[in-house]
Design a protein around this motif. Structure first.
Motif, mmCIF file in Angstrom:
data_model
loop_
_atom_site.group_PDB
_atom_site.id
_atom_site.type_symbol
_atom_site.label_atom_id
_atom_site.label_comp_id
_atom_site.label_asym_id
_atom_site.label_seq_id
_atom_site.Cartn_x
_atom_site.Cartn_y
_atom_site.Cartn_z
ATOM 1 N N GLU A 240 0.857 -1.174 0.000
ATOM 2 C CA GLU A 240 0.000 0.000 0.000
ATOM 3 C C GLU A 240 0.895 1.227 0.000
ATOM 4 N N HIS A 247 0.961 -6.083 1.102
ATOM 5 C CA HIS A 247 -0.251 -6.841 0.799
ATOM 6 C C HIS A 247 0.058 -8.249 0.313
ATOM 7 N N SER A 291 -7.530 -4.307 0.478
ATOM 8 C CA SER A 291 -6.294 -5.014 0.161
ATOM 9 C C SER A 291 -6.283 -5.412 -1.309
#
Length: 316
Positions: A240, A247, A291
């Motif tokens: 991220e 992730h 996500s």
């Protein structure tokens, strides 16, 4: 999905460099420009979409007061700004900016080189267009040069130097253009695997510094606020951008990853590596958890790669 089209012959082979293929589609003229670097030359091909017409051009590396430069070119990349398209060429001596067809050099920026040879090589590498009017170029010291580009003409100016990285820049990528709003719109990578996430503007703002693990990050992309990074270990990591949260981590290839590319609307990701494979992945967002998931698709491409040769790609 992807399919193989007619092969295009270039004048020379391709040097074994990161991200050594530039592509620009010119829809109004139904043309596509391709660039590949070999030593001190950029090989450029203009191909019509029907595959019937091709034209070739070669661009030499430049340096002041020298008729024919032997300085190696490190990268050639197209920069598509809202008002114009440009071709940026980086070398051991400086940065050359051309009109997109390579016909006219509109700007030259010389790198500071020491008078006596040192152990630290000097070169520029890592190119990205950012927002409406910026082109960012990385250099071997770790600095990033930010150029302000007018809508036409050659009055390009160096507006800012970003000095967060401590190792040579390897690649950069941007997301969003025009009036779109993005929290993070530029990511830069270096030889130590470190990633810097930026927000552009009159003064660029560092949003996050994602530490590396002493392995070069050779190619990087930015997709829907997610940093997609390829490494010399053959791994692909998804972070991220703003928080640096990891992730996903995928052992994508057996050898060094040389290039990544992503289709922004479909989320299809291509990874090409020294193991002679081009793999296809699918990225998807999970809104409930904010996500990103990555899925390996069954389709993959076999490339016949040798040092200093252009890959021939076959579907397997």
């Amino acid at each position: 999905m992807y399919h193989k089209e007619k092969s295009i012959q270039i004048k020379n082979s391709a040097s074994a460099l990161y991200n050594n293929l530039g592509v620009l589609r010119i829809a109004p003229r139904r043309l596509t420009y391709f660039t590949v670097v070999h030593a001190n030359v950029v090989n450029m091909v203009s191909a019509s979409w029907d595959g019937l017409n091709y034209s070739h051009r070669q661009l030499q590396s430049k340096e002041p007061n020298v008729a024919t430069s032997t300085s190696l070119i490190m990268q050639a990349a197209f920069c598509a700004l809202p008002s114009r398209d440009l071709l940026v060429v980086t070398s051991q001596k400086g940065i050359q900016i051309y009109e997109s067809d390579g016909s006219i050099m509109v700007y030259w920026h010389a790198l500071d080189t020491p008078e006596t040879p040192t152990a630290q090589a000097v070169f520029a590498r890592g190119i990205s267009a950012v927002r409406e009017n910026y082109i960012c170029v990385g250099i071997s010291s770790g600095a990033i040069l930010v150029f302000d580009v007018p809508s036409k003409g050659s009055n390009i100016t160096l507006s800012e130097v970003l000095e967060e990285h401590k190792e040579s820049i390897t690649d950069m990528a941007a997301e969003c253009s025009g009036s779109q709003e993005c929290i993070a719109d530029l990511v830069s990578a270096d030889d130590g695997g470190n990633l810097c996430v930026w927000k552009s503007g009159e003064e660029f703002q560092l949003l996050n510094n994602i530490p590396g693990f002493d392995m070069s990050c050779s190619s990087v992309k930015l997709w829907k606020g997610t940093v997609v990074a390829g490494y010399g270990t053959g791994q692909i990591r998804l972070y991220e951008a703003v928080t640096g949260i990891l992730h996903a981590e995928v052992k994508a290839h057996a050898r060094w990853i040389y290039s990544l590319d992503i289709a922004p609307f479909s989320g299809l990701l291509l990874s090409a590596a020294e193991d002679s494979l081009v793999r296809v992945w699918h990225l998807s967002m999970t809104p409930e958890t904010n996500s990103v998931e990555v899925t390996a698709l069954k389709t993959q491409y076999k490339t016949f790669l040798t040092v200093d040769s252009f890959p021939q790609v076959l579907l397997t």
